[in-house]
Scaffold this active site. Structure first.
Site, mmCIF file in Angstrom:
data_model
loop_
_atom_site.group_PDB
_atom_site.id
_atom_site.type_symbol
_atom_site.label_atom_id
_atom_site.label_comp_id
_atom_site.label_asym_id
_atom_site.label_seq_id
_atom_site.Cartn_x
_atom_site.Cartn_y
_atom_site.Cartn_z
ATOM 1 N N ASP A 103 0.855 -1.181 0.000
ATOM 2 C CA ASP A 103 0.000 0.000 0.000
ATOM 3 C C ASP A 103 0.898 1.241 0.000
ATOM 4 O OD1 ASP A 103 -2.504 -1.101 0.013
ATOM 5 O OD2 ASP A 103 -2.647 -1.228 2.186
ATOM 6 N N ASP A 106 -4.607 -3.231 5.200
ATOM 7 C CA ASP A 106 -5.088 -2.839 6.531
ATOM 8 C C ASP A 106 -6.598 -2.948 6.675
ATOM 9 O OD1 ASP A 106 -5.788 -0.785 4.867
ATOM 10 O OD2 ASP A 106 -4.632 0.763 5.901
ATOM 11 N N ASP A 142 -8.985 -5.930 2.316
ATOM 12 C CA ASP A 142 -7.678 -6.502 1.990
ATOM 13 C C ASP A 142 -7.533 -7.947 2.468
ATOM 14 O OD1 ASP A 142 -6.691 -4.171 0.801
ATOM 15 O OD2 ASP A 142 -6.156 -3.324 2.740
#
Length: 1074
Positions: free
Chosen positions: A371, A735, A739
C-alpha cells in the site's frame, strides 16, 4: 429491464427509480407480509459461517506426514519387538523406552498442530464483529427504533445518524443534514470520512470509492444523518463478498517452501530407509537362514534347510535401529524453536509474526506488493509548500515547509524573514481558527485528532509562529516543556484573538469551509470576520482582492490570477493537495453584527441555516495564499527501496489514491526514476482489469517495479494469483477488511498494526507494529538469515544421522556385535544433538545478506555437492564409531594410549567378526573387566560379545557425541573455513556444546541412567581415545570446504544499480532532514 439493472446496481438509478425497483415507499416502508415474503426469498441479514473442522479430523491430519508415518511405523515395530523380547524385566522395561519416547514426540507435535489450526480462521469471526446489531427501520408506516439487524430485508427503509454502524448495503435517498459523511476506510482504504450524497452515479462498473450514494455494511456514519433503502443483505453485501473471498483464499493456501522441501525430504528418506533396512537384513540372511539345495533342482530343499527365528528377530531389530538412526527425530522441535527465536528477533524490529512458517517464507520473497498510504508514507498529512503573492502583486513567493509528522518541532518554514509579515500572520490565523481538528501529545508522540488535512494546518501554524518573535519563542518553550498539557500553544494564541460564532460546513458544490468569528476584546467597530479554506480554483473564483505582504489589500488583477493558477498547476504536477486561504472583513449587515445565537429568529440566523447561501456569503473575499499538502514518504523508505533493488526484490505499489499522486510518491522514494517513462509501469485498477489475462501475466513477468492506482481489493487478489502463477513469492500489505482475501492468498500477508482492522490482522501472516515499509524489508533480511541458519542445523542433523546409519550399516556388513542400540540413538538425536542444532539458529547474518538475489523456492535443501560432503563426513562418523568399538575389543593400547587398565580381554578380528560362532570355539575364555567402580562380569565367555560389549558400546556412543559436537562447528558456515568464521563467532554454540557434553556425562556417571542406556563410566585414557577418533572430522570437512570453494562454490550475483537507486540515495538525506 431497467428495473432489474437498478436493483443489481442501485447506485446508477435515481431515487425514484430505486424506490420503484425495490417496490418500497419512503412514507410507509415495507408491509409485514412483504417482509415475510422477502425473508423467505433472501434469507436473514447474516454472514454465513462455514462448518468448522471436527477435532478428530484435525488430530488425524497431524499424522498425515511422511516423517510422522515413518516414526509411527518404527514405534509400532519397537513395541512388538519389546513385547516379544526375552530377558530380564529390566531389559524389557528398557526396550519399551524407545517406542514410548517416539510416541510422546508425536503426541506433542499433534497437540501443537491442532492448537495452531483451530486458531487459523479467526478472520471470519472478526468479520462478524463489524456487523451492526440493531437498525432504525420504517415498516407498515411505523418507525421501529431497534429492529435486530439480522431481520432486515432488501427494500427496508432505514434511518441513519452520526455514530451509527451501517447494518446492510444501503442506497442513500434522503440527506437530512447539509452533509453526510461515512467512515469506510476499513472497506475501501480511504483515510478520511467520505462525503455521501443522493445523486446517481453514471458508471455501473465504477469502483467502490466512486459509489458516493451508497453506504456499505460494516462502515459507520461519521457525521450527518439520512434515510436509505436496503439493497443487499448478508452474503450479498460487499462485506459478505469479502467473506466468500477469504474462504476461497483459504482453500487456495499452499504449503510454505520449507514445508514442501521437508515433505520431499521425508518421502525420499522413507524410500532410502526402506531399502537400507531391506539391504541390511538381506546381507545378513545367512546368519538366520541356511538353504540346502536338492540335487538337480532349482528349488531349495526346505526339509534340509534351517531357520533361526531368534537371529532373524535380532537382525530385524538392527534394521529398526537403523531406521531410528536415519530419522532426525529432533528436527521438527529444532525447526520450531529456531522459527520461534526468529519471531522474537522480528518482534524487536516491529514485525510481529503470527504464523511460524512465514518466517522462512520471507527469506525467498521476490516481490513486495505494498500500500502507499501509511506504509510508504507517514499517513500524516503535512504542508510542504506555502505560496503567497509578492509585493508587486503579480508574482508568487514560495516557502518550503519541512517535517513529515505532526510534531511541530521536527520541521520549519524555510526562508522566513525575521518575523511574520501581515499576510503570513493572517494565513496562520485562518489555519488555526478555520479548523475542526486539534493536536494532542501522548508519551512524546504528537497526533492529530480530526481530519488529517486540518491537523496539518494546525502544525503549519505552530511552525509559522506569531508576528512577535518574543511571543513565539515563549510559546514554543511552553510546548517543549509540557507538550502533553499544551500541544499547540500558538494555535491557542490565535484562537484567543477570535471568538468563533458560526461554521459554514464544507459541501461538494462550493468545495470550501468557512468560519465567522468575532475579534476579542469585542468593540462595536471591530465587526465580524469570515475565514475560509478550500479547493484552490473554487476559492480563487470567489475572491476579487488580494493581500500583499505588508497587509495592503489590492484588486485581484489578471496577472495576479495567472500567477496563482500557474502555482496551482505546478503544485498539482508535484501531486500536492492544494488549499487556498482567504478572509473577508466587510460582511453584509445581517452577518457583520451576528452574535453567535443560532437559535434566534433574526435574519443572520436564517441566512446561516440555509446551506445553499454559503457560496454567496463566501464571495468578494481577499485571497491570502496557497498551502500545498502531501502525505509525505517515510524518511527511511528510500533506503528500504534501495535494499530491495540490491536484493533483487521488486516493489509493486497498489493504492486507492489517484494516479498522479501515486506516481509522484514512487518517484520520490526511488521506485521509479525522475524522468522514467511510466506508460508501461503505471496503471489504474480499471486499466488492469480491462487487459486480457495473458496481457496481465506478461506485464507481471517483466520483473519491473509497478504502480497500480485507484485499485480495489479484487485487483490485489488478481495480482497475487498471477504473481504466484509466474513463480514469484509475494508479500502483500493491507489494513482494511477489503484486503483480507488478498492477505490470505499471498505467500506472506502483512497487516498494519496501527491502522489495520482486526479482520486484516487475523487473515495475515505478519503484523507491522509501526505500519512501516522498511520493517518489511528488515523482516525479509531476517527471514533470509533464519533460513541460512536453518539450513545449517538441518544439514548438521542430517549429516549426523548419516553417520549413525553408516555406523549401523558397517556393523551389520562386518558382522560385528551391535555397537549402538536404538535407545542410545534416540538419546543422541533428541537430546545431545538438540542444543547445538538450536544454537546454530543464532549464527550471525552474513553482512551481504541483502546483496544477493532471492533464493529460488525450488532450490534444493541439499545440493549434490553438499550431499557428497555429508556422505563423506557421515562415512567417517560411521568408521570412527565402529573403529573405537573394534579397537577396544582388539587392543591393549592404541597409538600410545593404554587401554589395558580395565583388564578386558583382547580378541582377534576373526573372533570379533564371527562372534556368533563363539559356542563352537574350543578353549575360548574372557575375563571380567572394570568400569569405574563397577565390574562387568559374565558366567558364559561368549556373553563377552553381548553383555560384555557395554564398554565398547559406550566408547562408540561417546565418539559419536564428540564428533557431532565438532561437526556443529563445521556447520557455522556452509563454505567458509573456521579460520575465517571463528568458532567463537556464535557464543551460544559454545554453551550448547558444553550442555550436550554435560548431559552425556550425566548418563555416563549416574548409575541409574547408565543402566537405562546400557553404558558405563569411562576413564581418562578412554576419553583420549574418544578425542583421537573425533577430532579428524574437522580436518576432513575443512578439506571438503576448500574443494567446494575452489571447484563447486556458488557465485553471488549482486544486482547492478538502477538510476532510481542512485536517485533514492540522493533523496534519502533530504527526507531524513525533513
Amino acid at each position: 429491464m431497467m428495473a432489474a439493472a437498478h436493483q443489481q446496481s442501485p447506485w446508477i438509478g435515481s431515487v425514484e427509480e430505486v424506490l420503484s425497483s425495490q417496490k418500497t415507499s419512503l412514507t410507509q416502508g415495507l408491509s409485514s407480509e412483504e417482509v415475510a415474503r422477502r425473508r423467505e426469498q433472501y434469507g436473514t441479514n447474516e454472514l454465513q459461517k462455514e462448518p468448522g473442522t471436527p477435532l478428530w479430523k484435525l488430530v488425524l491430519s497431524q499424522f498425515d506426514d511422511m516423517l510422522v508415518k515413518i516414526l509411527l511405523a518404527a514405534a509400532l515395530v519397537s513395541f512388538v519387538l519389546a513385547y516379544l523380547e526375552e530377558g530380564s524385566a529390566e531389559e524389557g522395561i528398557r526396550a519399551y523406552i524407545e517406542p514410548l519416547v517416539i510416541l510422546l514426540i508425536l503426541v506433542l507435535n499433534a497437540i501443537v498442530g491442532v492448537w495452531q489450526e483451530s486458531n487459523a480462521e479467526k478472520a471470519l469471526e472478526a468479520l462478524k464483529e463489524l456487523q451492526s446489531e440493531h437498525a432504525k427501520v420504517l415498516r407498515d408506516g411505523k418507525l421501529i427504533p431497534d429492529l435486530p439487524a439480522r431481520e432486515l430485508v432488501p427494500g427496508d427503509v432505514v434511518e441513519l445518524a452520526a455514530g451509527d454502524k451501517v447494518p446492510a448495503d444501503i442506497r442513500l435517498v434522503v440527506c437530512k443534514t447539509a452533509t453526510l459523511r461515512a467512515e469506510q476506510a476499513s472497506l475501501t482504504g480511504e483515510p478520511q470520512a467520505v462525503l455521501k450524497g443522493t445523486d446517481a452515479v453514471a458508471d455501473a462498473d465504477c469502483e467502490l470509492q466512486s459509489k458516493e450514494c451508497m453506504l456499505f455494511a460494516g462502515t459507520a456514519v461519521a457525521s450527518g444523518s439520512g434515510i436509505g433503502i436496503v439493497t443487499s443483505i448478508g452474503m450479498a453485501t460487499e462485506i459478505g463478498k469479502i467473506q466468500s473471498q477469504i474462504q476461497e483464499a483459504s482453500q487456495e493456501e499452499e504449503d510454505t517452501p520449507l514445508k514442501q522441501k521437508l515433505d520431499q525430504f521425508g518421502e525420499l528418506l522413507a524410500k532410502v530407509i526402506f531399502w537400507i533396512c531391506v539391504t541390511v537384513w538381506l546381507i545378513n540372511y545367512h546368519h538366520f537362514l541356511t538353504l540346502r539345495w536338492a540335487p538337480g533342482s532349482l528349488l531349495p530343499d526346505w526339509a534340509a534347510s534351517s531357520f533361526n527365528l531368534a537371529k532373524c528377530t535380532y537382525y530385524f531389530k538392527i534394521a529398526v535401529a537403523l531406521a531410528v538412526a536415519a530419522i532426525p527425530e529432533g528436527l521438527p522441535a529444532v525447526i520450531t524453536t529456531c522459527l520461534a527465536l526468529g519471531t522474537r528477533k522480528m518482534a524487536k524490529k516491529n514485525a510481529i509474526v503470527r504464523k511460524l512458517p512465514s518466517v522462512e517464507t520471507l527469506g525467498c520473497t521476490t516481490v513486495i506488493c505494498s500500500d502507499k498510504t501509511g506504509t510508504l508514507t507517514t499517513n500524516q498529512m503535512s504542508v510542504v509548500q506555502l505560496s503567497l503573492l509578492s509585493a508587486d502583486g503579480s508574482s508568487m513567493r514560495h516557502f518550503e515547509v519541512t517535517g513529515t509528522t505532526y510534531n511541530p518541532d521536527q520541521g520549519e518554514v524555510l526562508g522566513l524573514p525575521g518575523g511574520l509579515d501581515t499576510c503570513m500572520s493572517y494565513i496562520a490565523e485562518v489555519c488555526a481558527v478555520c479548523n475542526e481538528s486539534k493536536l494532542d501529545c501522548s508519551e512524546g508522540t504528537f497526533k492529530g485528532v480530526g481530519a488529517p488535512t486540518e491537523a496539518s494546518l494546525k502544525v503549519l501554524t505552530e511552525k509559522l509562529g506569531t508576528p512577535d518573535k518574543a511571543t513565539t519563542h515563549k510559546l514554543v518553550q511552553q510546548r517543549i516543556a509540557d507538550a502533553a498539557a499544551c500541544a499547540s500553544p500558538i494555535c491557542e494564541w490565535y484562537d484567543a484573538k477570535l471568538q468563533r460564532l458560526a461554521l459554514l460546513e464544507f459541501d461538494r458544490d462550493r468545495k470550501s469551509m468557512g468560519v465567522i468569528a468575532r475579534q476579542t476584546p469585542y468593540t462595536r467597530h471591530s465587526g465580524n470576520v469570515l475565514l475560509v479554506k478550500g479547493a484552490a480554483e473554487c476559492v480563487l473564483e470567489r475572491c476579487d482582492r488580494i493581500m500583499l505582504p505588508e497587509g495592503k489589500i489590492v484588486k485581484l488583477t489578471p496577472a495576479a490570477r495567472a500567477a496563482v493558477l500557474e502555482t496551482v498547476n505546478d503544485m498539482a504536477g508535484n501531486a500536492l493537495r492544494i488549499l487556498a486561504l482567504a478572509r473577508k472583513t466587510d460582511l453584509p449587515s445581517p452577518l457583520s453584527g451576528f452574535d453567535g445565537d443560532m437559535h434566534g429568529n433574526n435574519a443572520a440566523t436564517k441566512l446561516l441555516q440555509d446551506a445553499s447561501k454559503y457560496a454567496d456569503i463566501e464571495s468578494g473575499m481577499v485571497f491570502l495564499g496557497l498551502a500545498g499538502l502531501r502525505d509525505p514518504p517515510r524518511p527511511e523508505v528510500a533506503d528500504a527501496i534501495r535494499d530491495c533493488t540490491n536484493a533483487g526484490i521488486r516493489v509493486i505499489v497498489i493504492t486507492g489514491d489517484n494516479q498522479a499522486t501515486a506516481e509522484a510518491i514512487c518517484r520520490m522514494i526511488g521506485v521509479f526514476d525522475d524522468n522514467e517513462d511510466l506508460s508501461e509501469h503505471s496503471f489504474t485498477g480499471r486499466q488492469f482489469s480491462e487487459m486480457g489475462e495473458a496481457q496481465q501475466e506478461a506485464l507481471l513477468r517483466k520483473k519491473n517495479n509497478l504502480v497500480f492506482s485507484r485499485a480495489e481489493p479484487k485487483h490485489k487478489q488478481d495480482i497475487v494469483r498471477l504473481l504466484k502463477r509466474c513463480g514469484d513469492v509475494a508479500a502483500m500489505t493491507g489494513d482494511g477488511v477489503n484486503d483480507a482475501p488478498a492477505l490470505k492468498l499471498a505467500d506472506i500477508g502483512v497487516a498494519m498494526g496501527i491502522t489495520g482492522t482486526e479482520v486484516a490482522k487475523e487473515a495475515s501472516d505478519m503484523v507491522l507494529a509501526d505500519d512501516n515499509f522498511s520493517t518489511i524489508v528488515a523482516a525479509v533480511a531476517e527471514g533470509r538469515s533464519i533460513y541460512n541458519n536453518m539450513k545449517a542445523f538441518i544439514r548438521y542433523m542430517i549429516s549426523s544421522n548419516i553417520g549413525e546409519v553408516a555406523s549401523i550399516f558397517l556393523t551389520a556388513i562386518l558382522g560385528l556385535p551391535e555397537g549402538l542400540i536404538p535407545v542410545q540413538l534416540l538419546w543422541v538425536n533428541l537430546v545431545t544433538d538438540g542444543p547445538p542444532a538450536t544454537a546454530l539458529g543464532f549464527n550471525p547474518a552474513d553482512p551481504d545478506i541483502m546483496q544477493k538475489p532471492p533464493r529460488d523456492p525450488e532450490e534444493q535443501l541439499i545440493t549434490p555437492w553438499v550431499f557428497v560432503r555429508y556422505m563423506v563426513v557421515g562415512a567417517y562418523v560411521g568408521a570412527a564409531t565402529v573403529g573405537a568399538f573394534v579397537v577396544w575389543y582388539m587392543c591393549d593400547s592404541f597409538l600410545g594410549i593404554d587401554l589395558s587398565q580395565d583388564g578386558h580381554t583382547p580378541v582377534s578380528w576373526y573372533q570379533l567378526s564371527h562372534w556368533e560362532e563363539c559356542p563352537k570355539w574350543q578353549g575360548f575364555t574372557a575375563s571380567s573387566y572394570t568400569a569405574g567402580s563397577t565390574t562387568v562380569s559374565f558366567a558364559n565367555p561368549c556373553d563377552y560379545f553381548t553383555v560384555g560389549r557395554t564398554k565398547a558400546s559406550t566408547l562408540s556412543l561417546s565418539v559419536l557425541v564428540a564428533i557431532e559436537m565438532f561437526n556443529a562447528y563445521n556447520a557455522l558456515s556452509e563454505d567458509n573455513s573456521l579460520l575465517q568464521v571463528r568458532p567463537w563467532s556464535n557464543p551460544w554454540l559454545a554453551l550448547a556444546t558444553v550442555v550436550s557434553l554435560g548431559l552425556h556425562c550425566v548418563i555416563l556417571y549416574v548409575p541409574f541412567l547408565a543402566q537405562v542406556f546400557s553404558i558405563v563410566p569411562l576413564s581418562l585414557n578412554e576419553w583420549l581415545l574418544v578425542l583421537l577418533f573425533a577430532l579428524p572430522v574437522i580436518l576432513i570437512d575443512e578439506l571438503l570446504k576448500m574443494l567446494g570453494r575452489r571447484f563447486f562454490g556458488v557465485k553471488h550475483v549482486v544486482p547492478t544499480k538502477r538510476a532510481s537507486q542512485v536517485q533514492a540515495e540522493q533523496q534519502a538525506p533530504k527526507l531524513k532532514a525533513a
